[in-house]
Design a protein around this motif. Structure first.
Motif, mmCIF file in Angstrom:
data_model
loop_
_atom_site.group_PDB
_atom_site.id
_atom_site.type_symbol
_atom_site.label_atom_id
_atom_site.label_comp_id
_atom_site.label_asym_id
_atom_site.label_seq_id
_atom_site.Cartn_x
_atom_site.Cartn_y
_atom_site.Cartn_z
ATOM 1 N N ALA A 1 0.829 -1.207 0.000
ATOM 2 C CA ALA A 1 0.000 0.000 0.000
ATOM 3 C C ALA A 1 0.861 1.255 0.000
ATOM 4 C CB ALA A 1 -0.929 -0.010 1.211
ATOM 5 N N ALA A 2 1.935 1.256 0.795
ATOM 6 C CA ALA A 2 2.803 2.427 0.854
ATOM 7 C C ALA A 2 3.525 2.653 -0.466
ATOM 8 C CB ALA A 2 3.816 2.272 1.990
ATOM 9 N N ILE A 3 3.978 1.560 -1.089
ATOM 10 C CA ILE A 3 4.668 1.694 -2.368
ATOM 11 C C ILE A 3 3.703 2.168 -3.442
ATOM 12 C CG2 ILE A 3 5.801 0.375 -4.200
ATOM 13 C CD1 ILE A 3 7.223 -1.203 -2.077
ATOM 14 N N ASN B 1 -2.628 11.827 3.246
ATOM 15 C CA ASN B 1 -1.617 10.861 3.691
ATOM 16 C C ASN B 1 -0.326 11.091 2.922
ATOM 17 O OD1 ASN B 1 -3.471 9.527 5.405
ATOM 18 N ND2 ASN B 1 -4.296 8.429 3.643
ATOM 19 N N PRO B 2 0.645 11.774 3.509
ATOM 20 C CA PRO B 2 1.881 12.057 2.775
ATOM 21 C C PRO B 2 2.679 10.789 2.496
ATOM 22 C CG PRO B 2 2.111 12.659 5.090
ATOM 23 C CD PRO B 2 0.664 12.299 4.878
ATOM 24 N N VAL B 3 3.460 10.821 1.441
ATOM 25 C CA VAL B 3 4.295 9.681 1.072
ATOM 26 C C VAL B 3 5.431 9.554 2.080
ATOM 27 C CG1 VAL B 3 5.872 8.797 -0.672
ATOM 28 C CG2 VAL B 3 3.745 9.892 -1.362
ATOM 29 N N PRO B 4 5.706 8.348 2.602
ATOM 30 C CA PRO B 4 6.812 8.179 3.551
ATOM 31 C C PRO B 4 8.147 8.529 2.906
ATOM 32 C CG PRO B 4 5.382 6.242 3.521
ATOM 33 C CD PRO B 4 4.978 7.095 2.367
ATOM 34 N N PRO B 5 8.858 9.559 3.391
ATOM 35 C CA PRO B 5 10.124 9.967 2.765
ATOM 36 C C PRO B 5 11.160 8.858 2.745
ATOM 37 C CG PRO B 5 9.352 11.621 4.339
ATOM 38 C CD PRO B 5 8.500 10.407 4.521
ATOM 39 N N GLN B 6 11.196 8.040 3.810
ATOM 40 C CA GLN B 6 12.187 6.966 3.872
ATOM 41 C C GLN B 6 11.972 5.961 2.750
ATOM 42 O OE1 GLN B 6 12.132 4.727 7.509
ATOM 43 N NE2 GLN B 6 13.966 3.559 7.022
ATOM 44 N N LEU B 7 10.718 5.656 2.458
ATOM 45 C CA LEU B 7 10.426 4.699 1.400
ATOM 46 C C LEU B 7 10.795 5.270 0.036
ATOM 47 C CD1 LEU B 7 9.319 2.040 0.447
ATOM 48 C CD2 LEU B 7 7.019 3.004 0.533
ATOM 49 N N GLU B 8 10.496 6.525 -0.183
ATOM 50 C CA GLU B 8 10.892 7.162 -1.440
ATOM 51 C C GLU B 8 12.399 7.098 -1.612
ATOM 52 O OE1 GLU B 8 8.910 10.068 -3.789
ATOM 53 O OE2 GLU B 8 8.345 11.062 -1.922
ATOM 54 N N THR B 9 13.129 7.368 -0.539
ATOM 55 C CA THR B 9 14.592 7.324 -0.605
ATOM 56 C C THR B 9 15.087 5.919 -0.920
ATOM 57 O OG1 THR B 9 14.756 9.140 0.992
ATOM 58 C CG2 THR B 9 16.711 7.765 0.688
ATOM 59 N N GLN B 10 14.486 4.904 -0.291
ATOM 60 C CA GLN B 10 14.899 3.527 -0.534
ATOM 61 C C GLN B 10 14.685 3.131 -1.990
ATOM 62 O OE1 GLN B 10 12.593 1.324 2.312
ATOM 63 N NE2 GLN B 10 13.909 1.835 4.050
ATOM 64 N N LEU B 11 13.528 3.489 -2.549
ATOM 65 C CA LEU B 11 13.247 3.153 -3.943
ATOM 66 C C LEU B 11 14.182 3.887 -4.878
ATOM 67 C CD1 LEU B 11 9.336 3.126 -3.904
ATOM 68 C CD2 LEU B 11 10.859 1.155 -3.999
ATOM 69 N N ASP B 12 14.468 5.153 -4.573
ATOM 70 C CA ASP B 12 15.369 5.936 -5.419
ATOM 71 C C ASP B 12 16.785 5.373 -5.376
ATOM 72 O OD1 ASP B 12 13.364 7.612 -6.240
ATOM 73 O OD2 ASP B 12 13.787 9.154 -4.734
ATOM 74 N N GLU B 13 17.233 4.983 -4.189
ATOM 75 C CA GLU B 13 18.588 4.425 -4.058
ATOM 76 C C GLU B 13 18.698 3.104 -4.813
ATOM 77 O OE1 GLU B 13 19.234 4.202 0.113
ATOM 78 O OE2 GLU B 13 19.824 6.314 0.315
ATOM 79 N N GLN C 1 9.700 -2.581 -7.340
ATOM 80 C CA GLN C 1 11.019 -3.168 -7.089
ATOM 81 C C GLN C 1 11.673 -3.698 -8.362
ATOM 82 O OE1 GLN C 1 12.411 -2.749 -4.327
ATOM 83 N NE2 GLN C 1 10.955 -2.826 -2.638
ATOM 84 N N CYS C 2 10.866 -4.150 -9.321
ATOM 85 C CA CYS C 2 11.404 -4.840 -10.495
ATOM 86 C C CYS C 2 11.567 -3.942 -11.713
ATOM 87 C CB CYS C 2 10.480 -6.017 -10.845
ATOM 88 S SG CYS C 2 11.316 -7.400 -11.646
ATOM 89 N N ALA C 3 10.748 -2.912 -11.838
ATOM 90 C CA ALA C 3 10.781 -2.064 -13.032
ATOM 91 C C ALA C 3 12.155 -1.449 -13.316
ATOM 92 C CB ALA C 3 9.715 -0.976 -12.929
ATOM 93 N N PRO C 4 12.944 -1.057 -12.298
ATOM 94 C CA PRO C 4 14.277 -0.516 -12.615
ATOM 95 C C PRO C 4 15.158 -1.474 -13.420
ATOM 96 C CG PRO C 4 13.692 0.029 -10.366
ATOM 97 C CD PRO C 4 12.634 -0.913 -10.851
ATOM 98 N N PHE C 5 14.950 -2.789 -13.273
ATOM 99 C CA PHE C 5 15.700 -3.746 -14.087
ATOM 100 C C PHE C 5 15.358 -3.568 -15.565
ATOM 101 C CE2 PHE C 5 15.723 -6.680 -10.186
ATOM 102 C CZ PHE C 5 17.032 -6.356 -9.862
#
Length: 310
Positions: free
Chosen positions: A91-93, A109-121, A228-232
């Motif tokens: 749900a968060a993703i 409901n703001p987007v969790p900044p930590q999750l955005e950072t994890q996906l970006d990294e 998680q998979c689309a960056p591949f």
């Protein structure tokens, strides 16, 4: 039911069965402890009456109370065997993906900044990989729950310098078994579709999927799995640098174009993915179930052929 009753119920414990002599000793000890505990309470509150036991809360004998105390003490000091769910799930993703779409307005409901950072990294790390590193990363990936049910990852197949890349949605049972995209009846139909415009699997064509692992039961991909998979896939397309993309199926189209419109509304025109032309059409598995739409798919192939020849 109070906490002690809940503990016994969750543990599946019935009333304790013990030898009579042991029961007598425990009963005497429990009665002594109960009397000692009750005396100060009676002195402190002489007019307090014992509350009635409700129908939903069983009365406990001193022996049962002692057993409950023992169980609770063990539970408090025992290591937990329950695996906690990740703090950021599907749900968060999904919320992150929605927030990144053009025209999205901020919700309560703001987007969790930590999750955005994890996906970006994660995306940044994948964007630095070469072809061999990308293959190894996909083979070893455990970023989402699909790694637990797959037989093989499905990297893709074909010419790494292809002019045409066909992008599908996710592996099915045949693809999971063989580790290759678009096999079985849907793959045969795709091969025939490509042959009708002079293209062939492995010869100037690369075939890949948005997801590299099969969703159980061939269900639709979920938001966290795609994230998680689309960056591949995006890194594959950067390394191949094809002339044209052919997006097959709703999830492939949505991922490349960031557009949730139905395929019927997107067909018949050339779209763009990072300055690459994209032609969209129905998935071969869908065409096997909906034969009348093959005529529409043929028109999509003609558009693809014209775009490749430009």
């Amino acid at each position: 039911m109070n906490r002690r009753a809940t503990v016994l119920n969750e543990l599946g414990l019935a009333p304790l069965w013990v030898r009579r002599e042991q029961l007598a000793a425990w009963q005497e000890a429990a009665n002594s402890a109960t009397a000692a505990e009750a005396a100060p309470a009676e002195r402190a509150a002489p007019h307090q009456t014992t509350p009635a036991v409700s129908a939903s809360e069983p009365a406990f004998t001193p022996l049962a109370q002692a057993a409950h105390h023992k169980i609770e003490a063990q539970l408090e000091h025992a290591p937990s065997t329950i695996t906690k769910a990740p703090s950021q799930g599907a749900a968060a993703i999904h919320q992150v993906l929605q927030a990144r779409k053009p025209g999205h307005t901020q919700t309560s409901n703001p987007v969790p900044p930590q999750l955005e950072t994890q996906l970006d990294e994660r995306a940044s790390a994948i964007a630095q990989m070469n072809w061999a590193e990308l293959q190894q990363a996909i083979r070893d990936c455990t970023a989402c729950k699909l790694c637990q049910t797959r037989t093989n990852t499905v990297f893709g197949v074909g010419n790494p310098q292809a002019k045409l890349v066909v992008v599908g949605e996710a592996p099915g049972a045949e693809e999971d078994a063989q580790g290759e995209p678009f096999v079985g009846k849907a793959g045969q139909l795709l091969d025939n579709m490509l042959a009708s415009i002079g293209q062939r699997r492995g010869d100037g064509v690369f075939i890949a999927n948005v997801l590299k692992c099969r969703p159980p039961g061939n269900r639709n991909p979920q938001a966290d799995e795609v994230a998680q998979c689309a960056p591949f896939l995006h890194r594959q397309l950067e390394l191949i640098a094809p002339k044209v993309l052919f997006a097959s199926g709703r999830f492939a189209i949505s991922n490349l174009l960031q557009d949730d419109a139905p395929i019927s509304a997107l067909r018949g025109k050339v779209h763009q993915y990072r300055q690459l032309p994209v032609v969209v059409s129905y998935h071969p598995a869908y065409l096997l179930r909906n034969m009348p739409d093959k005529a529409k798919a043929w028109r999509d192939l003609l558009l693809l052929k014209t775009t490749l020849e430009k």
